[in-house]
Motif scaffolding. Structure first.
Motif, PDB file in Angstrom:
ATOM      1  N   ALA A  92       0.816  -1.215   0.000  1.00 29.24           N
ATOM      2  CA  ALA A  92       0.000   0.000   0.000  1.00 29.24           C
ATOM      3  C   ALA A  92       0.852   1.268   0.000  1.00 29.24           C
ATOM      4  O   ALA A  92       0.315   2.370  -0.032  1.00 29.24           O
ATOM      5  CB  ALA A  92      -0.930  -0.010   1.210  1.00 29.24           C
ATOM      6  N   GLY A  93       2.168   1.117   0.055  1.00 29.16           N
ATOM      7  CA  GLY A  93       3.051   2.286   0.066  1.00 29.16           C
ATOM      8  C   GLY A  93       3.016   3.036   1.389  1.00 29.16           C
ATOM      9  O   GLY A  93       3.321   4.227   1.435  1.00 29.16           O
ATOM     10  N   LYS A  94       2.682   2.351   2.448  1.00 30.19           N
ATOM     11  CA  LYS A  94       2.551   3.014   3.750  1.00 30.19           C
ATOM     12  C   LYS A  94       3.812   2.973   4.592  1.00 30.19           C
ATOM     13  O   LYS A  94       3.845   3.527   5.671  1.00 30.19           O
ATOM     14  CB  LYS A  94       1.371   2.416   4.516  1.00 30.19           C
ATOM     15  CG  LYS A  94       0.052   2.733   3.834  1.00 30.19           C
ATOM     16  CD  LYS A  94      -1.121   2.379   4.666  1.00 30.19           C
ATOM     17  CE  LYS A  94      -2.400   2.818   3.947  1.00 30.19           C
ATOM     18  NZ  LYS A  94      -3.517   2.893   4.845  1.00 30.19           N
ATOM     19  N   ILE A  95       4.862   2.322   4.102  1.00 33.24           N
ATOM     20  CA  ILE A  95       6.134   2.311   4.819  1.00 33.24           C
ATOM     21  C   ILE A  95       7.032   3.351   4.159  1.00 33.24           C
ATOM     22  O   ILE A  95       7.457   3.193   3.015  1.00 33.24           O
ATOM     23  CB  ILE A  95       6.787   0.917   4.798  1.00 33.24           C
ATOM     24  CG1 ILE A  95       5.873  -0.092   5.488  1.00 33.24           C
ATOM     25  CG2 ILE A  95       8.155   0.974   5.478  1.00 33.24           C
ATOM     26  CD1 ILE A  95       6.345  -1.533   5.391  1.00 33.24           C
ATOM     27  N   VAL A  96       7.277   4.425   4.881  1.00 31.58           N
ATOM     28  CA  VAL A  96       8.084   5.532   4.378  1.00 31.58           C
ATOM     29  C   VAL A  96       9.474   5.415   4.997  1.00 31.58           C
ATOM     30  O   VAL A  96       9.608   5.301   6.210  1.00 31.58           O
ATOM     31  CB  VAL A  96       7.438   6.886   4.753  1.00 31.58           C
ATOM     32  CG1 VAL A  96       8.294   8.046   4.293  1.00 31.58           C
ATOM     33  CG2 VAL A  96       6.036   6.970   4.175  1.00 31.58           C
ATOM     34  N   GLN A  97      10.510   5.437   4.148  1.00 27.30           N
ATOM     35  CA  GLN A  97      11.886   5.278   4.610  1.00 27.30           C
ATOM     36  C   GLN A  97      12.719   6.468   4.122  1.00 27.30           C
ATOM     37  O   GLN A  97      13.306   6.415   3.043  1.00 27.30           O
ATOM     38  CB  GLN A  97      12.473   3.976   4.073  1.00 27.30           C
ATOM     39  CG  GLN A  97      11.664   2.739   4.430  1.00 27.30           C
ATOM     40  CD  GLN A  97      12.222   1.508   3.776  1.00 27.30           C
ATOM     41  OE1 GLN A  97      13.023   0.816   4.380  1.00 27.30           O
ATOM     42  NE2 GLN A  97      11.818   1.250   2.538  1.00 27.30           N
ATOM     43  N   PRO A  98      12.770   7.549   4.894  1.00 27.56           N
ATOM     44  CA  PRO A  98      13.526   8.728   4.455  1.00 27.56           C
ATOM     45  C   PRO A  98      14.977   8.437   4.095  1.00 27.56           C
ATOM     46  O   PRO A  98      15.540   9.082   3.209  1.00 27.56           O
ATOM     47  CB  PRO A  98      13.437   9.671   5.661  1.00 27.56           C
ATOM     48  CG  PRO A  98      12.191   9.257   6.376  1.00 27.56           C
ATOM     49  CD  PRO A  98      12.119   7.768   6.179  1.00 27.56           C
ATOM     50  N   ALA A  99      15.601   7.449   4.747  1.00 27.66           N
ATOM     51  CA  ALA A  99      17.005   7.131   4.481  1.00 27.66           C
ATOM     52  C   ALA A  99      17.229   6.655   3.044  1.00 27.66           C
ATOM     53  O   ALA A  99      18.320   6.813   2.504  1.00 27.66           O
ATOM     54  CB  ALA A  99      17.506   6.074   5.461  1.00 27.66           C
ATOM     55  N   VAL A 100      16.208   6.100   2.421  1.00 30.03           N
ATOM     56  CA  VAL A 100      16.338   5.624   1.043  1.00 30.03           C
ATOM     57  C   VAL A 100      16.686   6.785   0.117  1.00 30.03           C
ATOM     58  O   VAL A 100      17.457   6.634  -0.830  1.00 30.03           O
ATOM     59  CB  VAL A 100      15.037   4.918   0.575  1.00 30.03           C
ATOM     60  CG1 VAL A 100      15.051   4.654  -0.920  1.00 30.03           C
ATOM     61  CG2 VAL A 100      14.838   3.627   1.349  1.00 30.03           C
ATOM     62  N   ASP A 101      16.146   7.945   0.399  1.00 24.36           N
ATOM     63  CA  ASP A 101      16.397   9.129  -0.435  1.00 24.36           C
ATOM     64  C   ASP A 101      17.421  10.075   0.187  1.00 24.36           C
ATOM     65  O   ASP A 101      17.490  11.244  -0.186  1.00 24.36           O
ATOM     66  CB  ASP A 101      15.083   9.878  -0.669  1.00 24.36           C
ATOM     67  CG  ASP A 101      14.081   9.034  -1.425  1.00 24.36           C
ATOM     68  OD1 ASP A 101      14.490   8.331  -2.366  1.00 24.36           O
ATOM     69  OD2 ASP A 101      12.886   9.063  -1.066  1.00 24.36           O
ATOM     70  N   GLY A 102      18.177   9.582   1.170  1.00 25.58           N
ATOM     71  CA  GLY A 102      19.193  10.414   1.809  1.00 25.58           C
ATOM     72  C   GLY A 102      18.651  11.322   2.893  1.00 25.58           C
ATOM     73  O   GLY A 102      19.369  12.177   3.399  1.00 25.58           O
ATOM     74  N   GLY A 103      17.391  11.148   3.252  1.00 22.29           N
ATOM     75  CA  GLY A 103      16.796  11.982   4.291  1.00 22.29           C
ATOM     76  C   GLY A 103      17.017  11.400   5.673  1.00 22.29           C
ATOM     77  O   GLY A 103      17.643  10.352   5.837  1.00 22.29           O
ATOM     78  N   GLU A 104      16.500  12.099   6.665  1.00 22.99           N
ATOM     79  CA  GLU A 104      16.619  11.652   8.045  1.00 22.99           C
ATOM     80  C   GLU A 104      15.245  11.369   8.620  1.00 22.99           C
ATOM     81  O   GLU A 104      14.250  11.972   8.224  1.00 22.99           O
ATOM     82  CB  GLU A 104      17.326  12.712   8.891  1.00 22.99           C
ATOM     83  CG  GLU A 104      18.776  12.903   8.504  1.00 22.99           C
ATOM     84  CD  GLU A 104      19.493  13.854   9.434  1.00 22.99           C
ATOM     85  OE1 GLU A 104      18.995  14.109  10.550  1.00 22.99           O
ATOM     86  OE2 GLU A 104      20.548  14.348   9.035  1.00 22.99           O
TER      87      GLU A 104
END
Length: 110
Positions: free
Chosen positions: A74-86
């Protein structure tokens, strides 16, 4: 969606992938009320997520896989580290944060 005392239940944002999946498996939180889960992880596949959240000694491995897979799909797991975020910092130890519903738009203001 479930109603309680005549009001619609609010969605929530989770801040611990393992903890949130555990709450859903244990039926302490409804998967239908999950807006998203913000995780410190950086997995690229559904299988990695399932392996990460499923305790090796659990008797409910299938349920963990089902919940984690459904959240991933469902796209409900958001992983900021994947895009270099924190990962954002949240105060306190709670892992679920209620989402405030948007204020109603008044057409007479436009």
């Amino acid at each position: 969606m479930a109603r309680q005392f005549g009001m619609r239940q609010r969605n929530s944002i989770g801040t611990s992938l393992r903890g949130c999946v555990r709450d859903i498996v244990d039926r302490n939180h409804s998967i239908d009320r999950v807006e998203k889960i913000i995780s410190r992880t950086s997995f690229s596949t559904r299988e990695e997520v399932i392996a990460y959240v499923t305790p090796s000694d659990s008797t409910q491995k299938e349920r963990f896989a089902q919940v984690a897979g459904r959240l991933w799909d469902a796209g409900k797991i958001v992983q900021p580290a994947v895009d270099g975020g924190e990962h954002p910092e949240f105060s306190g130890v709670q892992i679920w944060h209620l989402v405030e519903p948007p204020a109603p738009v008044r057409p007479d203001l436009f």
